[in-house]
Write an enzyme that holds these catalytic residues in place. Structure first.
Site, mmCIF file in Angstrom:
data_model
loop_
_atom_site.group_PDB
_atom_site.id
_atom_site.type_symbol
_atom_site.label_atom_id
_atom_site.label_comp_id
_atom_site.label_asym_id
_atom_site.label_seq_id
_atom_site.Cartn_x
_atom_site.Cartn_y
_atom_site.Cartn_z
ATOM 1 N N CYS A 72 -33.822 67.450 3.548
ATOM 2 C CA CYS A 72 -33.893 66.749 4.857
ATOM 3 C C CYS A 72 -33.123 65.330 4.900
ATOM 4 O O CYS A 72 -33.713 64.459 4.088
ATOM 5 C CB CYS A 72 -35.419 66.915 5.405
ATOM 6 S SG CYS A 72 -35.611 65.658 6.703
ATOM 7 N N GLY A 73 -32.255 65.291 5.589
ATOM 8 C CA GLY A 73 -31.680 63.875 5.765
ATOM 9 C C GLY A 73 -32.503 62.877 6.366
ATOM 10 O O GLY A 73 -32.588 61.531 5.862
ATOM 11 N N HIS A 74 -33.609 63.216 7.155
ATOM 12 C CA HIS A 74 -34.432 61.933 7.703
ATOM 13 C C HIS A 74 -35.283 61.775 6.474
ATOM 14 O O HIS A 74 -35.629 60.437 6.278
ATOM 15 C CB HIS A 74 -35.286 62.419 8.936
ATOM 16 C CG HIS A 74 -34.498 62.842 9.958
ATOM 17 N ND1 HIS A 74 -33.917 61.967 10.760
ATOM 18 C CD2 HIS A 74 -34.443 64.017 10.736
ATOM 19 C CE1 HIS A 74 -33.486 62.520 11.725
ATOM 20 N NE2 HIS A 74 -33.580 63.722 11.592
ATOM 21 N N CYS A 75 -35.727 62.592 5.695
ATOM 22 C CA CYS A 75 -36.516 62.049 4.306
ATOM 23 C C CYS A 75 -35.691 61.441 3.340
ATOM 24 O O CYS A 75 -36.444 60.654 3.058
ATOM 25 C CB CYS A 75 -37.160 63.478 3.926
ATOM 26 S SG CYS A 75 -37.835 64.686 5.043
#
Length: 133
Positions: A21-24
């Site tokens: 996950c990029g946001h993570c």
């Protein structure tokens, strides 16, 4: 810090994520910094991270109704239901500021309960999104 991280007084702020996950990935550095800051401020708070893609953690996604990543939940010993975190994710100072406010609300609720007042945790769960959004 892992899923089993404990704090004296039992308040845990858990970030649940997936490594792809990029946001993570963007949150990881800020969460680590916030964890250091919170541990310097309070002995009764622990921040931890859980990879929900690992086999031993897959059931947590269903158990805590996680619908997206990253998902931050606030756990308090003695309370089977987590609180939702609705604060900022972009920088560690914003995260710390919000978690300090959440911690103070939890402490206030515990004091009210210990003083014989009615348990207001459900009200807190319902109103916290508005107060910290």
């Amino acid at each position: 810090m892992g899923w089993g991280a404990r704090a004296t007084g039992g308040r845990r702020f858990i970030e649940k994520d997936a490594p792809w996950c990029g946001h993570c990935k963007r949150l990881q550095r800020e969460w680590t910094e916030a964890s250091k800051s919170m541990s310097e401020l309070y002995s009764d708070v622990a921040l931890a991270k859980v990879d929900l893609t690992r086999n031993e953690n897959v059931g947590l996604q269903r158990q805590f109704a996680i619908r997206g990543y990253p998902s931050i939940k606030i756990f308090k010993d003695g309370d089977p239901l987590p609180y939702e975190y609705h604060g900022p994710h972009q920088n560690s100072s914003g995260i710390v500021h919000n978690l300090v406010e959440v911690r103070e609300k939890l402490v206030r609720r515990e004091r009210e309960r210990d003083g014989g007042h009615q348990d207001q945790d459900q009200d807190f769960r319902e109103s916290e999104g508005e107060a910290e959004g």
